[in-house]
Scaffold this active site. Structure first.
Site, mmCIF file in Angstrom:
data_model
loop_
_atom_site.group_PDB
_atom_site.id
_atom_site.type_symbol
_atom_site.label_atom_id
_atom_site.label_comp_id
_atom_site.label_asym_id
_atom_site.label_seq_id
_atom_site.Cartn_x
_atom_site.Cartn_y
_atom_site.Cartn_z
ATOM 1 N N GLY A 221 9.050 -0.267 -7.257
ATOM 2 C CA GLY A 221 8.660 -0.143 -7.981
ATOM 3 C C GLY A 221 7.421 1.691 -7.269
ATOM 4 C CB CYS A 222 6.332 4.041 -9.338
ATOM 5 S SG CYS A 222 5.620 3.140 -11.005
ATOM 6 C CE1 TYR A 223 0.200 2.497 -10.774
ATOM 7 C CE2 TYR A 223 1.165 0.839 -11.954
ATOM 8 C CZ TYR A 223 0.055 1.952 -11.788
ATOM 9 O OH TYR A 223 -0.499 2.454 -13.023
ATOM 10 C CB THR B 83 6.421 3.515 -3.816
ATOM 11 O OG1 THR B 83 7.420 3.154 -4.131
ATOM 12 C CG2 THR B 83 6.245 4.253 -2.342
ATOM 13 C CB SER B 84 1.750 4.113 -4.269
ATOM 14 O OG SER B 84 0.328 2.602 -4.788
#
Length: 333
Positions: A148-150, A152-153
Site C-alpha cells: 500500500g502507499c501509506y 510504504t511511506s
C-alpha cells in the site's frame, strides 16, 4: 517481456502504461477493462494518443494468458484473488496491486477486509514487494504483493530502526496525508472536488485498512509492533507525506547512519539531513525522501512519496525489474 495490465483504466493502470512505454525491456500486449472494453485506451486517456492506442478487452484471462510473461493486477481487493490464482497456475509473473496478498496471515487479512480468503496456500507464497527491504526474496519469486502507499511511506523509514533497536517500539505515531488520487478514479461524495477543495481532514481513525498491514510487516523486523496511524486527505492530486513520531536514546547521527547504511545502494531512497522533504520534490517520480530530526529523546521522521508511483505503479515495475534481473531503475529514471 510481454505484459498485460488487468483493470487498466484506473490511475494505477494509467501510470503503469506510461512506465511500460519507456521501459527498454517491456512490451504492452494486453490492456483489460470490463467497463470500457472495445474502446482504445487513448480514448480514455488522450495523453496516450499516438503513444498507445491499444484496444481494451474484457477481463477474460483465457484471451491473454498464452501470450504474456507477466501480469499486473489493478483490481479492487477481493477481485484480485481469482485473477492471481489463474495466472499463478500458468506460472506467470503476477504483481498484484490490490491488498489481497499483502498480509500473509489469513486471520489478520480476513478480520481486516471482512472477507474470506479463497486461496490461503497461495497467500503464503506471495512476497511483500518493498525491494529495498526484501530484495533477496523478491529475486526468487514470481508472485509479488505490491504494498500500500501509506505503508510504504511508513515502513521504509522505520523498518531498519526497529530491526536495529534504535527507537522505542512502544511509541510510534504516524500522521499521514495523501492526495485525492489515493482514493481511486471513481468519485465518491467524500472525494468530490467541492468536498475536498479548500479543506483538510482525517479519516479512518483507528480503523484504516492499512494499519494492520503496517503492523504486520514491521513486526517481522523485530517483535510485535503497533503503530498509531491516522491518515488525512489533502486537497491535492497526488503525493503522500508521513510525519512519524517516536522516541530514542540513540544519537541522531547513529539513526541517520543506520538509514544511510541500509539504503546506500538503493537508488530510490534519498536521506535528508539539513532540509525537509516535500511532496513537490517527489511528485511523478519513484523516489521516497526521508528526513530525520531529534530533540532530546523525541524523534520526528518525515517521508514523502508519490502515492501512484513509489506507492503503487512505480514500485510494481521496480519489483518486476528486480525479480527479472533488469536494471532496477529501468523505466523509472
Amino acid at each position: 517481456m510481454k505484459i498485460a495490465i488487468v483493470g487498466s483504466t484506473g490511475y494505477t493502470g494509467f501510470e503503469l502504461i506510461k512506465i511500460a512505454l519507456r521501459h527498454p525491456h517491456l512490451k504492452l500486449k494486453f490492456l483489460t477493462s470490463d467497463s470500457s472494453a472495445g474502446k482504445k485506451i487513448s480514448d480514455i486517456y488522450p495523453h496516450l494518443k499516438g503513444l498507445c492506442d491499444i484496444t481494451l478487452i474484457p477481463n477474460d484471462f483465457n484471451l491473454i494468458v498464452s501470450d504474456i510473461d507477466a501480469v499486473f493486477l489493478c483490481l479492487p481487493h477481493g477481485a484480485s484473488m481469482d485473477a492471481a490464482k489463474f495466472f499463478a497456475d500458468y506460472n506467470k509473473i503476477v504483481i498484484d496491486l490490490s491488498a489481497d496478498f499483502r498480509i500473509s496471515d489469513r486471520e489478520i487479512y480476513e478480520s481486516t477486509y471482512r472477507e474470506t480468503h479463497k486461496y490461503p496456500d497461495l497467500l503464503k507464497k506471495f512476497i511483500y514487494g518493498i525491494p529495498e527491504l526484501f530484495w533477496d526474496d523478491i529475486r526468487k519469486t514470481k508472485l509479488i504483493a505490491n504494498p500500500g502507499c501509506y505503508p510504504t511511506s511508513i515502513i521504509l523509514p522505520i523498518y531498519p530502526l526497529i530491526k536495529n533497536e534504535l527507537i522505542d517500539t512502544d511509541f510510534i505515531i504516524a500522521d499521514s496525508k495523501s492526495g485525492v488520487s489515493g482514493a481511486g478514479k471513481n468519485p465518491t461524495e467524500k472525494t468530490h472536488f467541492c468536498e475536498v477543495n479548500e479543506d483538510f481532514k482525517p479519516y479512518g481513525i483507528f480503523n484504516h485498512r492499512h494499519n494492520p498491514e503496517i503492523d504486520f510487516i514491521l513486526s517481522g523486523a523485530n517483535k510485535s509492533i503497533h503503530v498509531t496511524f491516522t491518515p488525512h486527505l489533502l486537497p491535492i492530486n497526488r503525493g503522500i507525506l508521513s510525519t512519524i513520531y517516536t522516541k530514542s536514546k540513540s544519537s541522531l547521527n547513529l539513526i541517520i547512519k543506520c538509514l544511510k547504511d541500509t539504503y546506500s545502494d538503493k537508488p530510490f531512497v534519498r536521506i535528508y539531513e539539513n532540509d525537509i522533504p516535500s511532496i513537490k520534490n517527489v511528485a511523478n517520480t519513484n523516489f521516497i525522501d526521508i528526513g530525520i530530526y531529534k530533540d532530546k529523546d523525541n524523534v520526528i521522521i518525515v517521508s514523502t512519496l508519490d502515492n501512484l508511483i513509489k506507492g503503487a505503479s512505480g514500485q510494481a515495475v521496480q519489483n518486476l525489474n528486480v525479480l527479472s534481473g533488469f536494471k532496477e531503475t529501468d523505466g523509472l529514471l
